[in-house]
Enzyme design. Structure first.
Site, PDB file in Angstrom:
ATOM      1  N   ASP A  62       0.878  -1.161   0.000  1.00 11.27           N
ATOM      2  CA  ASP A  62       0.000   0.000   0.000  1.00 11.27           C
ATOM      3  C   ASP A  62       0.926   1.225   0.000  1.00 11.27           C
ATOM      4  O   ASP A  62       2.153   1.111   0.067  1.00 11.27           O
ATOM      5  CB  ASP A  62      -0.947  -0.033   1.220  1.00 11.27           C
ATOM      6  CG  ASP A  62      -2.181   0.799   0.976  1.00 11.27           C
ATOM      7  OD1 ASP A  62      -3.229   0.521   1.572  1.00 11.27           O
ATOM      8  OD2 ASP A  62      -2.098   1.749   0.166  1.00 11.27           O
TER       9      ASP A  62
HETATM   10  C1  GLC Z   1      -4.282   4.209  -0.162  1.00 11.64           C
HETATM   11  C2  GLC Z   1      -5.231   3.068   0.133  1.00 11.64           C
HETATM   12  C3  GLC Z   1      -5.283   2.043  -0.960  1.00 11.64           C
HETATM   13  C4  GLC Z   1      -5.090   2.713  -2.308  1.00 11.64           C
HETATM   14  C5  GLC Z   1      -3.676   3.242  -2.332  1.00 11.64           C
HETATM   15  C6  GLC Z   1      -3.382   3.996  -3.642  1.00 11.64           C
HETATM   16  O1  GLC Z   1      -3.540   4.532   0.986  1.00 11.64           O
HETATM   17  O2  GLC Z   1      -5.028   2.373   1.364  1.00 11.64           O
HETATM   18  O3  GLC Z   1      -6.550   1.390  -0.857  1.00 11.64           O
HETATM   19  O4  GLC Z   1      -5.273   1.788  -3.359  1.00 11.64           O
HETATM   20  O5  GLC Z   1      -3.395   4.104  -1.248  1.00 11.64           O
HETATM   21  O6  GLC Z   1      -4.144   5.147  -3.693  1.00 11.64           O
END
Ligand code: GLC
Length: 706
Positions: free
Chosen positions: A258
């Site tokens: 993430d």
């Molecule tokens: C965010 C979220 C995730 C998302 C990623 C990219 O922090 O936790 O669900 O896909 O970053 O935006």
């Protein structure tokens, strides 16, 4: 060896160590910020393999052109985007859409969203979010499909199939990304990013099944979560990524972190520094680092491999998975998108029609004291902070959706009914001055339709709450409107199971949904005016007070199940035993009765599939749809089992007065659980089969597993 495997092997053999690490590095869309000149330089050196959040086809083409034409090997880019419930056309938020209990509808909206996104250069979609969510305080349940593993799993497979289609490389589909691995929704206290502490059996019985479903549906990638699970941060855990996801569950695709969850490993206290992070994460099985300012792979992996701290084979395996995905997406043949086709793909009547159908199938009727549906001729007061707010209809994670393209409830009702409007109050800021106008309008109307709820700024990531009530002075507005004596139709828009106890007392009719997207206003009007008979049902338990959280229907019985009149049973002194609304609850303008539950067998082995039949009758004068739910209870087992577990459902249309015998198939293999050794077992003995209109209102029959 497949052709793609051959191509990957040949390309890998040409790559330098630095170029290999580049394929595992993702940067954000800050590459377009002036102060990010280094991004373009890194791109030209082949040190970036993917980017996040590029929302314009011209930018996508420009980035691909640099990667393909200005780098040594011309490897195209993965371009990731959070298309959670729409790219330009915004559909209902996933949690709202899940209340339709129609996975095929979700597949259609996922496909429509992906079509728009893929035409505009997105080839990696960070969806579906498949975190089972049992705590109403957590703000991210709005992205998922509720508290039940079986239902979340059905939507997981549907959305993966919608995003990926049959051919990943056709230019209209993208790689899906099942997220967030794993058990992110079990954050202690419902507090986002908080630790998760679960029995391994619970992880395997509740939180992994949706990932099983997504993998079986062919999910091309998985995203690891931010949190620590039983002491191991998911993003750096060899046990969860390699031993569980890859070896036990057989996932062979790409694993991405993430945003910044790699460099957070040291914050967790799991790694000593960024170098240790890079080594730990890669050895754990993490392929792509979604960077958020710190690039641990880019900074440290080359040295780690040269020093032998990270075997080059481990690095190559990760790069191979990324290159394989790029070939499967057809990016080497077609890295660019046609700008005209990109524009033509956005929006359009087809998408809006689907958005309206999905929206009206996502509205849950929670109460109706003979008020709904309304007549167009009734003098209707349309009131509330969300009645005329187009932006709020989009919900959280709304892609490149545009508020001005959304239809608010007032937009729809002012043209379709004899309606007048007063805001009544702001959604959050104190605004008592607005009360008087709304009260007067209600006094001069035959019915008041009041749109209240949570603003989208209170939903999604980092948005946990401890109260779950209607924010601001919205409840006070409802109290004042109630005092006028005008019948109240209350429509609540929320991104979590809100506490609606007092709202339900004040409302003569109560509708609930998550944000419904661009056609929200028309969808609410369709239901309120009776042009669509509400058919949705809740996918979470709604608490009476937030102190009941975490709250879910598939809990264990305990040795002292709650009984009102006995102190020494499992309950609270200051809260009722029952939730306000149980999982699977939702009313209709029709009325349905259940009778004659019958099983094809009363004894069967654990590998057989039995048929469960029940007569469902629409006893009303209104055609309608009913979601027939099938639950099991294993009353005696080597580990105690939940009081009920959803194992099947069917949505059936019944004309006024019609009776249908609904047949549901139950594979008994699906009724098992993970024992103390984490072996999946279907134990012999009695099994209770229950069928009904929600998790609390069922009729049952027993069978013996022999
Ligand atoms: C965010 C979220 C995730 C998302 C990623 C990219 O922090 O936790 O669900 O896909 O970053 O935006």
């Amino acid at each position: 060896m497949t052709m793609i495997a051959q191509q990957v092997t040949e390309l890998l053999a040409k790559m330098t160590l630095r170029e290999k690490v580049g394929q595992l590095t993702q940067c954000g869309n800050s590459i377009y910020n002036d102060d990010y000149k280094i991004g373009w330089e890194l791109l030209r050196q082949g040190r970036i393999g993917s980017l996040l959040g590029i929302g314009e086809v011209e930018q996508a083409n420009e980035l691909q052109r640099v990667a393909v034409e200005e780098t040594r090997l011309g490897i195209p880019l993965l371009l990731g985007f959070d298309v959670i419930h729409g790219y330009r056309t915004t559909f209902p938020v996933p949690w709202a859409e899940a209340c339709s209990w129609e996975p095929e509808l979700a597949r259609a909206t996922a496909a429509a969203s992906t079509r728009e996104a893929a035409a505009n250069g997105v080839n990696w979609i960070y969806a579906p979010m498949i975190d089972v969510s049992r705590d109403p305080r957590w703000g991210r349940g709005v992205e998922g499909a509720g508290e039940d593993p079986y239902l979340v799993g059905r939507f997981a497979e549907a959305r993966v199939k919608g995003i990926q289609g049959e051919t990943l490389s056709d230019g209209w589909h993208a790689a899906a990304c099942a997220k967030h691995f794993v058990a992110y929704g079990a954050a202690i206290g419902g507090k986002d990013y908080n630790s998760v502490d679960l029995a391994p059996q619970t992880v395997h019985d509740v939180y992994l099944p949706p990932f099983r479903a997504a993998i079986d549906a062919g999910a091309a990638s998985v995203m690891t979560a931010f949190h620590d699970l039983n002491g191991e941060p998911c993003t750096g855990s060899h046990y969860w990524i390699t031993e569980t996801l890859r070896e036990r569950m057989g996932f062979a695709g790409v694993v991405i972190s993430d945003a910044g969850s790699t460099d957070q490993l040291k914050v967790h206290g799991y790694t000593a520094d960024d170098r240790d992070t890079a080594k730990t994460a890669l050895l754990a099985g993490l392929d792509v680092e979604m960077c958020f300012g710190i690039f641990t792979y880019q900074e440290h992996l080359e040295a780690l491999v040269r020093e032998g701290a990270v075997p080059v084979d481990t690095l190559d395996a990760a790069v191979r998975r990324v290159l394989t995905l790029k070939y499967e997406l057809g990016l080497f043949e077609h890295p660019y998108r046609d700008v005209k086709m990109a524009a033509a793909a956005l929006g359009g009547d087809g998408s809006r029609k689907l958005a309206r159908e999905a929206a009206r199938r996502s509205v849950v009727l929670l109460k109706n004291q003979d008020v709904l549906p309304l007549k167009k001729t009734q003098r209707m007061a349309v009131i509330g902070p969300l009645a005329d707010d187009r932006e709020e209809m989009l919900g959280t994670w709304s892609g490149v959706g545009r508020a001005e393209e959304a239809v608010s409830p007032w937009d729809a009702l002012k043209t379709r009914a004899n309606a007048s409007h007063a805001k009544g109050c702001q959604a959050v800021e104190p605004s008592p001055a607005l009360f008087a106008e709304a009260v007067q309008l209600a006094q001069n109307s035959e019915v008041a339709v009041v749109f209240v709820g949570e603003p989208r700024s209170m939903n999604g990531e980092g948005k946990s709450r401890t109260s779950n009530t209607l924010p601001g002075v919205q409840l006070e507005l409802l109290e004042k409107l109630k005092a006028t004596g005008t019948p109240l139709v209350v429509v609540v828009i929320g991104g979590r199971p809100l506490v609606l106890t007092r709202v339900a007392e004040l409302a003569d009719a109560l509708l609930f949904s998550g944000a419904l997207g661009v056609e929200a206003g028309q969808a609410y009007a369709d239901v309120i005016l009776g042009e669509y008979n509400s058919s949705a049902k809740l996918v979470n338990t709604f608490p009476t007070v937030v102190g009941q959280a975490p709250l879910y229907y598939n809990h264990n019985n305990t040795g002292k199940p709650p009984v009102e009149e006995f102190f020494w049973t499992s309950k609270y002194l200051d809260a009722p035993i029952k939730p306000l609304f149980p999982f699977g609850y939702g009313l209709s303008y029709s009325r349905f009765t259940y009778a004659n539950l019958a099983l094809s067998q009363t004894a069967a082995t654990g590998t057989e599939v039995i048929e469960v039949r029940v007569d469902v009758t629409n006893t009303s004068a209104v055609d309608g749809e009913e979601i027939v739910q099938l639950y099991i209870t294993d009353p005696v087992a080597s580990l105690v089992r939940p009081v009920k577990e959803l194992k099947g459902f069917a949505k059936v249309f019944l004309r006024a007065g019609e009776m249908k015998t609904v047949t549901l198939k139950l594979p008994l293999q699906s009724t098992g659980f993970h024992n103390r050794k984490l072996e999946y077992v279907v134990e012999k003995g009695k099994l209770l089969i229950s069928v009904g209109t929600n998790s609390a209102d069922t009729i049952s029959q027993a069978l013996m597993i022999v």
